[in-house]
Scaffold this motif. Structure first.
Motif, PDB file in Angstrom:
ATOM      1  N   THR A  30       0.827  -1.207   0.000  1.00  0.00           N
ATOM      2  CA  THR A  30       0.000   0.000   0.000  1.00  0.00           C
ATOM      3  C   THR A  30       0.861   1.256   0.000  1.00  0.00           C
ATOM      4  O   THR A  30       0.596   2.210  -0.745  1.00  0.00           O
ATOM      5  CB  THR A  30      -0.933   0.015   1.229  1.00  0.00           C
ATOM      6  OG1 THR A  30      -1.773  -1.129   1.183  1.00  0.00           O
ATOM      7  CG2 THR A  30      -1.791   1.271   1.236  1.00  0.00           C
ATOM      8  N   ALA A  31       1.900   1.272   0.823  1.00  0.00           N
ATOM      9  CA  ALA A  31       2.807   2.422   0.844  1.00  0.00           C
ATOM     10  C   ALA A  31       3.475   2.603  -0.517  1.00  0.00           C
ATOM     11  O   ALA A  31       3.635   3.729  -1.006  1.00  0.00           O
ATOM     12  CB  ALA A  31       3.856   2.232   1.936  1.00  0.00           C
ATOM     13  N   ALA A  32       3.877   1.489  -1.145  1.00  0.00           N
ATOM     14  CA  ALA A  32       4.503   1.569  -2.465  1.00  0.00           C
ATOM     15  C   ALA A  32       3.527   2.127  -3.500  1.00  0.00           C
ATOM     16  O   ALA A  32       3.907   2.905  -4.379  1.00  0.00           O
ATOM     17  CB  ALA A  32       4.997   0.183  -2.887  1.00  0.00           C
ATOM     18  N   GLU A  33       2.271   1.725  -3.408  1.00  0.00           N
ATOM     19  CA  GLU A  33       1.257   2.234  -4.346  1.00  0.00           C
ATOM     20  C   GLU A  33       1.069   3.747  -4.186  1.00  0.00           C
ATOM     21  O   GLU A  33       0.882   4.467  -5.173  1.00  0.00           O
ATOM     22  CB  GLU A  33      -0.069   1.514  -4.111  1.00  0.00           C
ATOM     23  CG  GLU A  33      -0.048   0.056  -4.563  1.00  0.00           C
ATOM     24  CD  GLU A  33      -1.273  -0.713  -4.097  1.00  0.00           C
ATOM     25  OE1 GLU A  33      -2.164  -0.081  -3.476  1.00  0.00           O
ATOM     26  OE2 GLU A  33      -1.340  -1.924  -4.333  1.00  0.00           O
ATOM     27  N   ILE A  34       1.135   4.232  -2.949  1.00  0.00           N
ATOM     28  CA  ILE A  34       0.993   5.669  -2.710  1.00  0.00           C
ATOM     29  C   ILE A  34       2.164   6.431  -3.350  1.00  0.00           C
ATOM     30  O   ILE A  34       1.976   7.454  -4.012  1.00  0.00           O
ATOM     31  CB  ILE A  34       0.920   5.964  -1.199  1.00  0.00           C
ATOM     32  CG1 ILE A  34      -0.361   5.368  -0.616  1.00  0.00           C
ATOM     33  CG2 ILE A  34       0.968   7.467  -0.934  1.00  0.00           C
ATOM     34  CD1 ILE A  34      -0.434   5.436   0.896  1.00  0.00           C
ATOM     35  N   VAL A  35       3.379   5.925  -3.145  1.00  0.00           N
ATOM     36  CA  VAL A  35       4.551   6.576  -3.742  1.00  0.00           C
ATOM     37  C   VAL A  35       4.469   6.518  -5.267  1.00  0.00           C
ATOM     38  O   VAL A  35       4.743   7.507  -5.958  1.00  0.00           O
ATOM     39  CB  VAL A  35       5.854   5.920  -3.247  1.00  0.00           C
ATOM     40  CG1 VAL A  35       7.063   6.555  -3.934  1.00  0.00           C
ATOM     41  CG2 VAL A  35       5.988   6.059  -1.739  1.00  0.00           C
ATOM     42  N   LEU A  36       4.100   5.348  -5.802  1.00  0.00           N
ATOM     43  CA  LEU A  36       3.982   5.205  -7.251  1.00  0.00           C
ATOM     44  C   LEU A  36       2.982   6.213  -7.807  1.00  0.00           C
ATOM     45  O   LEU A  36       3.253   6.885  -8.811  1.00  0.00           O
ATOM     46  CB  LEU A  36       3.549   3.788  -7.602  1.00  0.00           C
ATOM     47  CG  LEU A  36       3.429   3.474  -9.104  1.00  0.00           C
ATOM     48  CD1 LEU A  36       4.804   3.443  -9.746  1.00  0.00           C
ATOM     49  CD2 LEU A  36       2.729   2.133  -9.319  1.00  0.00           C
ATOM     50  N   GLN A  92      11.951   0.407  -8.201  1.00  0.00           N
ATOM     51  CA  GLN A  92      12.778   1.361  -7.460  1.00  0.00           C
ATOM     52  C   GLN A  92      12.127   1.740  -6.136  1.00  0.00           C
ATOM     53  O   GLN A  92      12.808   1.911  -5.117  1.00  0.00           O
ATOM     54  CB  GLN A  92      13.023   2.621  -8.303  1.00  0.00           C
ATOM     55  CG  GLN A  92      13.847   2.396  -9.560  1.00  0.00           C
ATOM     56  CD  GLN A  92      15.214   1.808  -9.276  1.00  0.00           C
ATOM     57  OE1 GLN A  92      15.872   2.166  -8.303  1.00  0.00           O
ATOM     58  NE2 GLN A  92      15.655   0.888 -10.127  1.00  0.00           N
ATOM     59  N   VAL A  93      10.801   1.866  -6.127  1.00  0.00           N
ATOM     60  CA  VAL A  93      10.087   2.194  -4.898  1.00  0.00           C
ATOM     61  C   VAL A  93      10.263   1.091  -3.861  1.00  0.00           C
ATOM     62  O   VAL A  93      10.535   1.342  -2.681  1.00  0.00           O
ATOM     63  CB  VAL A  93       8.588   2.425  -5.185  1.00  0.00           C
ATOM     64  CG1 VAL A  93       7.787   2.485  -3.891  1.00  0.00           C
ATOM     65  CG2 VAL A  93       8.392   3.717  -5.992  1.00  0.00           C
ATOM     66  N   ARG A  94      10.139  -0.175  -4.289  1.00  0.00           N
ATOM     67  CA  ARG A  94      10.229  -1.288  -3.345  1.00  0.00           C
ATOM     68  C   ARG A  94      11.664  -1.557  -2.891  1.00  0.00           C
ATOM     69  O   ARG A  94      11.880  -2.162  -1.838  1.00  0.00           O
ATOM     70  CB  ARG A  94       9.643  -2.568  -3.968  1.00  0.00           C
ATOM     71  CG  ARG A  94       8.156  -2.537  -4.260  1.00  0.00           C
ATOM     72  CD  ARG A  94       7.298  -2.124  -3.074  1.00  0.00           C
ATOM     73  NE  ARG A  94       7.377  -3.012  -1.923  1.00  0.00           N
ATOM     74  CZ  ARG A  94       6.536  -4.003  -1.683  1.00  0.00           C
ATOM     75  NH1 ARG A  94       5.546  -4.266  -2.534  1.00  0.00           N
ATOM     76  NH2 ARG A  94       6.654  -4.736  -0.602  1.00  0.00           N
ATOM     77  N   CYS A  95      12.644  -1.148  -3.689  1.00  0.00           N
ATOM     78  CA  CYS A  95      14.046  -1.460  -3.385  1.00  0.00           C
ATOM     79  C   CYS A  95      14.881  -0.212  -3.109  1.00  0.00           C
ATOM     80  O   CYS A  95      16.110  -0.258  -3.177  1.00  0.00           O
ATOM     81  CB  CYS A  95      14.678  -2.243  -4.546  1.00  0.00           C
ATOM     82  SG  CYS A  95      13.832  -3.776  -4.938  1.00  0.00           S
TER      83      CYS A  95
END
Length: 235
Positions: A30-36, A92-95
């Motif tokens: 969910t956090a990654a989706e927000i950043v994306l 890149q967001v996840r890593c």
């Protein structure tokens, strides 16, 4: 928030979300989706620069000589590249290396573009002027004075050299990893393929794959003892 010029706030908020995005489970996704979602305005600019750099590197200027090959229209090429860019942005967001606390948005854009360029067989150095620019005004200030960051390849070389010096990696592992990541040959993803490494070592591709998997596992184990290994290294 990203539409403002409060770049320190950008960094704090994005970094906090990226810390969540680094964990497994639904909260991380969910956090990654927000950043994306927050970074999507940068995607068209990255897509355009990747297309131009890929065409320039191959000498193709027409719509049918772009990234996707002879039978693709301009719209199809753009859609394919944009989908690839979004995929690399997610990665890149996840890593994201969490030690990078400044210019977070700019680092995400830069590393996404570099990864996309590599996936299309373009060395990002060939498009240095394009890599350092961002179309969206909200990100332009963050790119003005980027920090000097240690590249993942430099970190990998440091860990690999340390492991070799301490005898934690056998000769086969040394040969495979050295040729794969630091040799003269490179495949579409920017490193030598198992087939290319096999040709240099005089062994089959499946053999190289087995050696590579064992070597990476051994290096990962050795890295747990590497000085500073508790830090969030880019590699």
């Amino acid at each position: 928030m990203l539409a403002t010029r409060e770049y320190e706030t950008h960094d704090r908020v994005l970094h906090a979300l990226l810390e969540r995005a680094a964990v497994s489970g639904r909260d991380g996704a969910t956090a990654a989706e927000i950043v994306l979602s927050a970074m999507l305005p940068a995607v068209p600019g990255v897509t355009g620069r990747v297309i131009r750099a890929a065409r320039a590197s191959t000498g193709g200027g027409g719509a049918r000589r772009g990234v996707t090959g002879g039978g693709a229209s301009a719209d199809e090429a753009n859609a394919d590249v944009q989908a690839t860019v979004i995929g690399h942005l997610w990665e890149q967001v996840r890593c994201f290396p969490l030690r990078r606390r400044h210019h977070v948005a700019a680092n995400l854009v830069r590393e996404t573009q570099r990864a996309a360029l590599r996936s299309f067989g373009v060395d990002h150095v060939q498009a240095a002027a394009e890599v350092s620019s961002v179309d969206d005004d909200a990100f332009r200030g963050a790119l003005a004075q980027p920090e000097r960051e240690v590249a993942a390849s430099e970190e990998l070389l440091s860990v690999l050299s340390w492991a070799v010096a301490r005898g934690l990696l056998d000769e086969r592992g040394q040969a495979v990893l050295t040729r794969r990541f630091f040799g003269d040959r490179a495949g579409r993803d920017g490193v030598a393929t198992d087939r290319q490494v096999g040709e240099e070592l005089g062994v089959s591709q499946p053999t190289v794959t087995r050696w590579r998997n064992r070597a990476i596992a051994a290096l990962a184990d050795a890295a747990e003892e590497y000085p500073g290994g508790d830090l969030p290294w880019a590699s």
